[in-house]
Design an enzyme around this catalytic site. Sequence first.
Site, PDB file in Angstrom:
ATOM      1  N   GLY A 265      11.645-134.104 -24.722  1.00 55.46           N
ATOM      2  CA  GLY A 265      10.184-133.846 -24.307  1.00 55.46           C
ATOM      3  C   GLY A 265       9.836-132.629 -24.107  1.00 55.46           C
TER       4      GLY A 265
ATOM      5  CD  GLU B 281       9.536-135.779 -27.963  1.00 55.61           C
ATOM      6  OE1 GLU B 281       9.581-135.940 -26.740  1.00 55.61           O
ATOM      7  OE2 GLU B 281       9.558-136.761 -28.765  1.00 55.61           O
TER       8      GLU B 281
ATOM      9  CD  GLU C 287      14.664-137.125 -27.614  1.00 62.75           C
ATOM     10  OE1 GLU C 287      15.427-136.254 -28.408  1.00 62.75           O
ATOM     11  OE2 GLU C 287      13.700-136.571 -26.955  1.00 62.75           O
TER      12      GLU C 287
ATOM     13  CB  ALA D 255      10.783-137.549 -20.903  1.00 64.24           C
TER      14      ALA D 255
HETATM   15  N1  CAA Z   1      15.472-135.266 -16.393  1.00 61.87           N
HETATM   16  C1  CAA Z   1      15.668-135.406 -15.114  1.00 61.87           C
HETATM   17  N2  CAA Z   1      16.239-134.346 -14.440  1.00 61.87           N
HETATM   18  C2  CAA Z   1      16.811-133.265 -15.142  1.00 61.87           C
HETATM   19  C3  CAA Z   1      16.436-132.973 -16.314  1.00 61.87           C
HETATM   20  C4  CAA Z   1      15.933-134.399 -17.028  1.00 61.87           C
HETATM   21  N3  CAA Z   1      15.466-134.420 -18.549  1.00 61.87           N
HETATM   22  N4  CAA Z   1      17.065-132.036 -17.002  1.00 61.87           N
HETATM   23  C5  CAA Z   1      17.742-131.420 -16.011  1.00 61.87           C
HETATM   24  N5  CAA Z   1      17.627-132.155 -15.079  1.00 61.87           N
HETATM   25  C6  CAA Z   1      17.924-131.942 -13.562  1.00 61.87           C
HETATM   26  C7  CAA Z   1      19.522-132.233 -13.344  1.00 61.87           C
HETATM   27  O1  CAA Z   1      19.924-133.445 -12.945  1.00 61.87           O
HETATM   28  C8  CAA Z   1      19.870-131.388 -12.245  1.00 61.87           C
HETATM   29  O2  CAA Z   1      19.379-131.834 -11.059  1.00 61.87           O
HETATM   30  P1  CAA Z   1      20.133-131.803  -9.466  1.00 61.87           P
HETATM   31  O3  CAA Z   1      20.570-130.414  -9.284  1.00 61.87           O
HETATM   32  O4  CAA Z   1      19.704-132.767  -8.761  1.00 61.87           O
HETATM   33  O5  CAA Z   1      21.502-132.648 -10.183  1.00 61.87           O
HETATM   34  C9  CAA Z   1      18.994-130.096 -12.314  1.00 61.87           C
HETATM   35  O6  CAA Z   1      17.712-130.640 -13.069  1.00 61.87           O
HETATM   36  C10 CAA Z   1      19.392-128.963 -13.015  1.00 61.87           C
HETATM   37  O7  CAA Z   1      20.302-129.347 -14.292  1.00 61.87           O
HETATM   38  P2  CAA Z   1      21.780-129.146 -14.746  1.00 61.87           P
HETATM   39  O8  CAA Z   1      22.535-129.013 -13.179  1.00 61.87           O
HETATM   40  O9  CAA Z   1      22.141-130.258 -15.404  1.00 61.87           O
HETATM   41  O10 CAA Z   1      21.677-127.716 -15.094  1.00 61.87           O
HETATM   42  P3  CAA Z   1      22.454-126.922 -16.385  1.00 61.87           P
HETATM   43  O11 CAA Z   1      22.117-125.601 -16.361  1.00 61.87           O
HETATM   44  O12 CAA Z   1      23.926-127.391 -16.023  1.00 61.87           O
HETATM   45  O13 CAA Z   1      22.211-127.695 -17.675  1.00 61.87           O
HETATM   46  C11 CAA Z   1      20.644-128.729 -19.352  1.00 61.87           C
HETATM   47  C12 CAA Z   1      21.026-127.722 -18.203  1.00 61.87           C
HETATM   48  C13 CAA Z   1      21.653-128.403 -20.444  1.00 61.87           C
HETATM   49  C14 CAA Z   1      19.155-128.289 -19.895  1.00 61.87           C
HETATM   50  C15 CAA Z   1      20.996-130.305 -18.673  1.00 61.87           C
HETATM   51  O14 CAA Z   1      20.096-130.173 -17.464  1.00 61.87           O
HETATM   52  C16 CAA Z   1      20.766-131.206 -19.639  1.00 61.87           C
HETATM   53  O15 CAA Z   1      21.082-131.651 -20.447  1.00 61.87           O
HETATM   54  N6  CAA Z   1      19.363-131.839 -19.293  1.00 61.87           N
HETATM   55  C17 CAA Z   1      18.836-132.887 -19.968  1.00 61.87           C
HETATM   56  C18 CAA Z   1      18.182-132.673 -21.288  1.00 61.87           C
HETATM   57  C19 CAA Z   1      17.929-133.901 -22.241  1.00 61.87           C
HETATM   58  O16 CAA Z   1      18.650-134.489 -22.444  1.00 61.87           O
HETATM   59  N7  CAA Z   1      16.631-133.994 -22.537  1.00 61.87           N
HETATM   60  C20 CAA Z   1      16.036-135.065 -23.158  1.00 61.87           C
HETATM   61  C21 CAA Z   1      15.499-136.073 -22.110  1.00 61.87           C
HETATM   62  S1  CAA Z   1      15.132-137.647 -23.076  1.00 61.87           S
HETATM   63  C22 CAA Z   1      13.501-137.186 -23.694  1.00 61.87           C
HETATM   64  O17 CAA Z   1      12.920-136.223 -23.422  1.00 61.87           O
HETATM   65  C23 CAA Z   1      12.984-138.355 -24.109  1.00 61.87           C
HETATM   66  C24 CAA Z   1      11.430-138.135 -24.909  1.00 61.87           C
HETATM   67  O18 CAA Z   1      11.417-137.808 -26.109  1.00 61.87           O
HETATM   68  C25 CAA Z   1      10.398-138.542 -24.289  1.00 61.87           C
END
Ligand code: CAA
Length: 259
Positions: A109, A112, A132, A64
């Site tokens: 998400g 999920e 999360e 998400a």
């Molecule tokens: N939300 C918003 N933006 C996201 C995102 C997310 N979940 N995941 C990645 N992005 C964005 C980054 O912010 C980045 O944007 P910018 O270029 O504008 O900075 C772009 O996507 C590329 O991401 P990274 O530079 O971080 O890429 P990476 O290869 O270094 O890392 C990754 C990849 C390990 C997937 C890392 O992006 C990451 O950890 N993302 C978050 C994963 C996460 O925690 N997901 C769970 C969210 S909570 C949830 O989902 C709650 C629920 O159950 C409903």
Amino acid sequence: MTHVLLEKKEHVAIATINRPKALNALNSEVLADLNELVDTVNADSDIYALVLTGSGEKAFVAGADIGEMSTLTKAEGEAFGKKGNDVFRKIETMPIPTIAAVNGFALGGGCELSMACDIRLCADTAVFGQPETGLGITPGFGGTQRLARLIGPGMAKQLIYSARNIKADEALRVGLVNAVYPAEELMAAAEKLAATIAKNAPIAVRACKKAINEGLEVGMDEAVVIEEKLFGSCFETADQKEGMGAFLEKRKHEPYQNK
Ligand code: CAA
């Protein structure tokens, strides 16, 4: 739909979540598009199976949208969870079979969403996880419920409490995915499975999905009655007559008509 691309190959629909700049993260717009996708596919009686994947080579869905969630209040957080849950439940209860072709990160998400599909196939580059608790929240789009049902409460609790990501081979070992493919072969494998499913009698396939899903929610005595009714309903179909008739006449059945 701005963030979901939809393509049709014979009786198979292929939907691609397309927000590559954010690794296909699910914001409200993407969720609205997924909702519209389900309505569009459900309205097309010519589609017998759906493959869902993510655009780009890096991510299925990276979760998400953290930016959108970061400032939510308690009530807004609950409403955002409901928005995701409603769409994912709608995907889970689509009458036709759904296959998640997980082509990279499937976190939060994203994991999920894959679990709301009937079948998960993944690339050898895929990474799954529910990160999360590391962000100060619980999984919010069904993760606490579907992961526990899919891989058992013990392993689900370990993954969710630890917020540890797992690679494709471990996802296969714990039963989160059905099969792992070299990344470049994933879509062909997913489409082939969808096409194989689409060749079988569509009404019977849909009845199987309904029987399995609804049967799992009740006790066995009630569950077998659900199966009996759906089994019986197949005998009103032209496809059953053709399928059994072809067997008895020792010939290949004609393509099923979804009737
Ligand atoms: N939300 C918003 N933006 C996201 C995102 C997310 N979940 N995941 C990645 N992005 C964005 C980054 O912010 C980045 O944007 P910018 O270029 O504008 O900075 C772009 O996507 C590329 O991401 P990274 O530079 O971080 O890429 P990476 O290869 O270094 O890392 C990754 C990849 C390990 C997937 C890392 O992006 C990451 O950890 N993302 C978050 C994963 C996460 O925690 N997901 C769970 C969210 S909570 C949830 O989902 C709650 C629920 O159950 C409903």
